[in-house]
Design a protein around this motif. Structure first.
Motif, PDB file in Angstrom:
ATOM      1  N   THR A   1       0.821  -1.202   0.000  1.00 40.64           N
ATOM      2  CA  THR A   1       0.000   0.000   0.000  1.00 40.64           C
ATOM      3  C   THR A   1       0.861   1.260   0.000  1.00 40.64           C
ATOM      4  OG1 THR A   1      -1.655  -1.211   1.267  1.00 40.64           O
ATOM      5  CG2 THR A   1      -1.924   1.171   1.124  1.00 40.64           C
ATOM      6  N   HIS A   2       0.657   2.070  -1.010  1.00 41.44           N
ATOM      7  CA  HIS A   2       1.354   3.349  -1.200  1.00 41.44           C
ATOM      8  C   HIS A   2       2.871   3.211  -1.314  1.00 41.44           C
ATOM      9  CE1 HIS A   2      -2.190   6.056   0.319  1.00 41.44           C
ATOM     10  NE2 HIS A   2      -2.542   5.207  -0.642  1.00 41.44           N
ATOM     11  N   PRO A   3       3.354   2.550  -2.363  1.00 46.27           N
ATOM     12  CA  PRO A   3       4.799   2.449  -2.586  1.00 46.27           C
ATOM     13  C   PRO A   3       5.400   3.824  -2.867  1.00 46.27           C
ATOM     14  CG  PRO A   3       3.605   1.794  -4.555  1.00 46.27           C
ATOM     15  CD  PRO A   3       2.574   1.966  -3.475  1.00 46.27           C
ATOM     16  N   PHE A   4       6.621   4.028  -2.428  1.00 43.51           N
ATOM     17  CA  PHE A   4       7.248   5.337  -2.619  1.00 43.51           C
ATOM     18  C   PHE A   4       8.674   5.216  -3.144  1.00 43.51           C
ATOM     19  CE2 PHE A   4       8.619   9.640  -1.471  1.00 43.51           C
ATOM     20  CZ  PHE A   4       7.533  10.362  -1.941  1.00 43.51           C
ATOM     21  N   GLY A   5       9.625   4.828  -2.275  1.00 41.61           N
ATOM     22  CA  GLY A   5      11.004   4.678  -2.723  1.00 41.61           C
ATOM     23  C   GLY A   5      11.278   3.250  -3.160  1.00 41.61           C
ATOM     24  N   LEU A   6      12.224   3.094  -4.095  1.00 40.92           N
ATOM     25  CA  LEU A   6      12.586   1.756  -4.536  1.00 40.92           C
ATOM     26  C   LEU A   6      14.040   1.742  -4.997  1.00 40.92           C
ATOM     27  CD1 LEU A   6      10.915   1.020  -8.035  1.00 40.92           C
ATOM     28  CD2 LEU A   6      11.335   3.290  -7.127  1.00 40.92           C
ATOM     29  N   THR A   7      14.626   0.551  -4.972  1.00 38.11           N
ATOM     30  CA  THR A   7      16.002   0.373  -5.427  1.00 38.11           C
ATOM     31  C   THR A   7      16.105  -0.958  -6.152  1.00 38.11           C
ATOM     32  OG1 THR A   7      18.313   0.598  -4.721  1.00 38.11           O
ATOM     33  CG2 THR A   7      16.900  -0.799  -3.364  1.00 38.11           C
ATOM     34  N   ILE A   8      17.152  -1.101  -6.960  1.00 37.33           N
ATOM     35  CA  ILE A   8      17.351  -2.318  -7.743  1.00 37.33           C
ATOM     36  C   ILE A   8      18.731  -2.881  -7.437  1.00 37.33           C
ATOM     37  CG2 ILE A   8      18.309  -1.091  -9.758  1.00 37.33           C
ATOM     38  CD1 ILE A   8      16.669  -3.078 -11.513  1.00 37.33           C
ATOM     39  N   ASP A   9      18.862  -4.206  -7.482  1.00 40.02           N
ATOM     40  CA  ASP A   9      20.164  -4.804  -7.173  1.00 40.02           C
ATOM     41  C   ASP A   9      21.117  -4.678  -8.359  1.00 40.02           C
ATOM     42  OD1 ASP A   9      19.528  -6.865  -8.977  1.00 40.02           O
ATOM     43  OD2 ASP A   9      19.112  -8.340  -7.414  1.00 40.02           O
ATOM     44  N   ALA A  10      22.388  -5.003  -8.118  1.00 37.00           N
ATOM     45  CA  ALA A  10      23.440  -4.787  -9.116  1.00 37.00           C
ATOM     46  C   ALA A  10      23.259  -5.637 -10.368  1.00 37.00           C
ATOM     47  CB  ALA A  10      24.805  -5.076  -8.496  1.00 37.00           C
ATOM     48  N   ARG A  11      22.562  -6.758 -10.253  1.00 41.12           N
ATOM     49  CA  ARG A  11      22.319  -7.625 -11.405  1.00 41.12           C
ATOM     50  C   ARG A  11      21.016  -7.283 -12.129  1.00 41.12           C
ATOM     51  NH1 ARG A  11      23.929 -10.471  -7.188  1.00 41.12           N
ATOM     52  NH2 ARG A  11      21.809 -11.090  -6.657  1.00 41.12           N
ATOM     53  N   GLY A  12      20.264  -6.378 -11.566  1.00 41.80           N
ATOM     54  CA  GLY A  12      18.996  -6.010 -12.170  1.00 41.80           C
ATOM     55  C   GLY A  12      17.919  -7.054 -12.024  1.00 41.80           C
ATOM     56  N   GLU A  13      18.074  -7.946 -11.049  1.00 45.26           N
ATOM     57  CA  GLU A  13      17.141  -9.071 -10.903  1.00 45.26           C
ATOM     58  C   GLU A  13      16.017  -8.822  -9.899  1.00 45.26           C
ATOM     59  OE1 GLU A  13      19.694 -12.304  -9.884  1.00 45.26           O
ATOM     60  OE2 GLU A  13      20.539 -12.484 -11.908  1.00 45.26           O
ATOM     61  N   ARG A  14      16.268  -7.946  -8.938  1.00 40.86           N
ATOM     62  CA  ARG A  14      15.258  -7.680  -7.915  1.00 40.86           C
ATOM     63  C   ARG A  14      15.072  -6.187  -7.688  1.00 40.86           C
ATOM     64  NH1 ARG A  14      16.404 -11.513  -2.618  1.00 40.86           N
ATOM     65  NH2 ARG A  14      15.809 -13.543  -3.508  1.00 40.86           N
ATOM     66  N   ILE A  15      13.826  -5.811  -7.429  1.00 39.17           N
ATOM     67  CA  ILE A  15      13.508  -4.459  -6.985  1.00 39.17           C
ATOM     68  C   ILE A  15      12.962  -4.556  -5.568  1.00 39.17           C
ATOM     69  CG2 ILE A  15      12.153  -2.377  -7.418  1.00 39.17           C
ATOM     70  CD1 ILE A  15      11.740  -3.447 -10.245  1.00 39.17           C
ATOM     71  N   TYR A  16      13.397  -3.625  -4.725  1.00 41.39           N
ATOM     72  CA  TYR A  16      12.902  -3.551  -3.350  1.00 41.39           C
ATOM     73  C   TYR A  16      12.092  -2.263  -3.206  1.00 41.39           C
ATOM     74  CZ  TYR A  16      16.421  -7.165  -2.594  1.00 41.39           C
ATOM     75  OH  TYR A  16      17.171  -8.324  -2.678  1.00 41.39           O
ATOM     76  N   VAL A  17      10.826  -2.401  -2.823  1.00 46.77           N
ATOM     77  CA  VAL A  17       9.891  -1.281  -2.822  1.00 46.77           C
ATOM     78  C   VAL A  17       9.401  -0.995  -1.403  1.00 46.77           C
ATOM     79  CG1 VAL A  17       7.781  -0.369  -3.852  1.00 46.77           C
ATOM     80  CG2 VAL A  17       9.112  -2.096  -5.092  1.00 46.77           C
ATOM     81  N   ALA A  18       9.584   0.241  -0.946  1.00 45.85           N
ATOM     82  CA  ALA A  18       9.097   0.642   0.379  1.00 45.85           C
ATOM     83  C   ALA A  18       7.644   1.081   0.269  1.00 45.85           C
ATOM     84  CB  ALA A  18       9.949   1.786   0.924  1.00 45.85           C
ATOM     85  N   ASN A  19       6.762   0.420   1.019  1.00 48.16           N
ATOM     86  CA  ASN A  19       5.335   0.716   0.998  1.00 48.16           C
ATOM     87  C   ASN A  19       4.951   1.501   2.253  1.00 48.16           C
ATOM     88  OD1 ASN A  19       4.904  -0.946  -1.430  1.00 48.16           O
ATOM     89  ND2 ASN A  19       5.328  -2.664  -0.071  1.00 48.16           N
TER      90      ASN A  19
END
Length: 336
Positions: A199-217
């Motif tokens: 609910t309500h994602p805002f910041g996000l980052t991606i790993d060095a291989r481009g395989e995963r995104i981490y999303v702060a909700n």
């Protein structure tokens, strides 16, 4: 979180070496001269101070603010170009972004984009700038040389955080009101796929291989882990109150998440996908970015007007640097 963070603003406003004969001495001289060149300079952190209309420049080698740049328009988002030449600062009240020359440490251009500028990012090749429009639900693609808008792409409601894949193929956009992340193909400039997150994602980052995104909700108090190959969530990790932004450290083995409402940073083990530590920082932490040494993580504290420096190995705050009123620094704010 609106482009200009006024939710808590009112309460804060109230308140040459001599030549020596011999080859050995010459070698020492040359080595010393090389190390003193700008190429050996330490990275800088650029912190947007929204209530002060400025950007603080931190020399990460000395942990001191070495300059303060006036940036009108309530600066919020930060994107330092990978080539280190420019820093781009979103300015919601000026309806666009400012271009800061990293050598001169001054604003050299302002670009009008839209009414709701907040999230901003730069591609790995430093050739394109991406700006999210919170109100019109679009992302603008800007040529970094001409500063002209190349394309405008429709995404979900209230786009905020942006991140480009390491191979410069994809742009990911956190859509706050739509509770989703858009994947944009940077060849065709179209939305390829969309993943539903918390609910309500805002910041996000991606790993060095481009395989995963981490999303702060922000509203569900958790982090969604999205597998980019299928654009499907693979895990949800509970953190603390109002997670705002994320950053990876230690060869992507640790994810650090700023929790606005309790002045803390959650540390997640990315192998087990469990929270392993909770670190107290300043009040209302927002932006978070990792030093190129991959160990030290910088956290901008909105209410305290400072930056906490965390050692990702010891999981302790090792320094606090005073910046300016309303420090947000939303995005990638440390030069390579």
């Amino acid at each position: 979180m609106f482009p200009v963070n006024y939710r808590h603003a009112s309460s804060r406003l109230a308140s040459g070496i001599h030549t020596i004969l011999g080859n050995k001495a010459v070698a020492i001289y040359i080595a010393t001269a090389f190390l003193s060149t700008p190429l050996a300079a330490q990275p800088f952190a650029y912190i947007s101070n929204q209530l002060a209309d400025s950007v603080s420049v931190i020399d990460t080698a000395t942990a001191r603010v070495v300059d303060t740049i006036a940036v009108p328009g309530k600066p919020a988002g930060i994107a330092v170009a990978p080539d280190g030449k420019h820093c781009y600062v979103s300015t919601p009240e000026a309806k666009g972004f400012a271009v800061v020359d990293a050598t001169k440490r001054e604003v050299i251009a302002t670009v009008a984009v839209n009414d709701g500028t907040l999230g901003i990012a730069v591609g790995p090749d430093s050739k394109r700038i991406y700006v999210a429009d919170w109100y019109k639900n679009t992302v603008s693609v800007i040529d970094a040389n001409s500063l002209q808008i190349l394309s405008t792409i429709a995404v979900g409601e209230s786009p905020s955080g942006l991140v480009v894949s390491p191979d410069n193929r994809w742009l990911y956009v956190a859509n706050r009101i739509s509770n989703s992340v858009s994947q944009i193909d940077l060849k065709t400039l179209d939305v390829k796929r969309t993943a539903q997150v918390g609910t309500h994602p805002f910041g996000l980052t991606i790993d060095a291989r481009g395989e995963r995104i981490y999303v702060a909700n922000v509203q569900s108090d958790d982090v969604t882990v999205v597998e980019t190959a299928r654009m499907k969530p693979i895990a949800t990790v509970k953190v603390n109150m109002l997670p705002y932004a994320t950053a990876l450290a230690l060869n992507d083995s640790r994810l650090l998440v700023t929790n606005q409402d309790d002045g803390s940073v959650s540390v997640i083990d990315t192998e087990t996908l469990k929270e392993i530590a909770l670190i107290k920082v300043g009040e209302k932490p927002e932006g978070v970015s990792t030093h190129p040494d991959d160990r030290h993580v910088y956290v901008a504290n909105w209410f305290d007007g400072n930056v906490s420096v965390i050692d990702a190995r010891t999981l302790k705050v090792i320094d606090t640097i005073t910046t300016g009123e309303g420090s947000r620094a939303f995005g990638q704010f440390i030069s390579k």
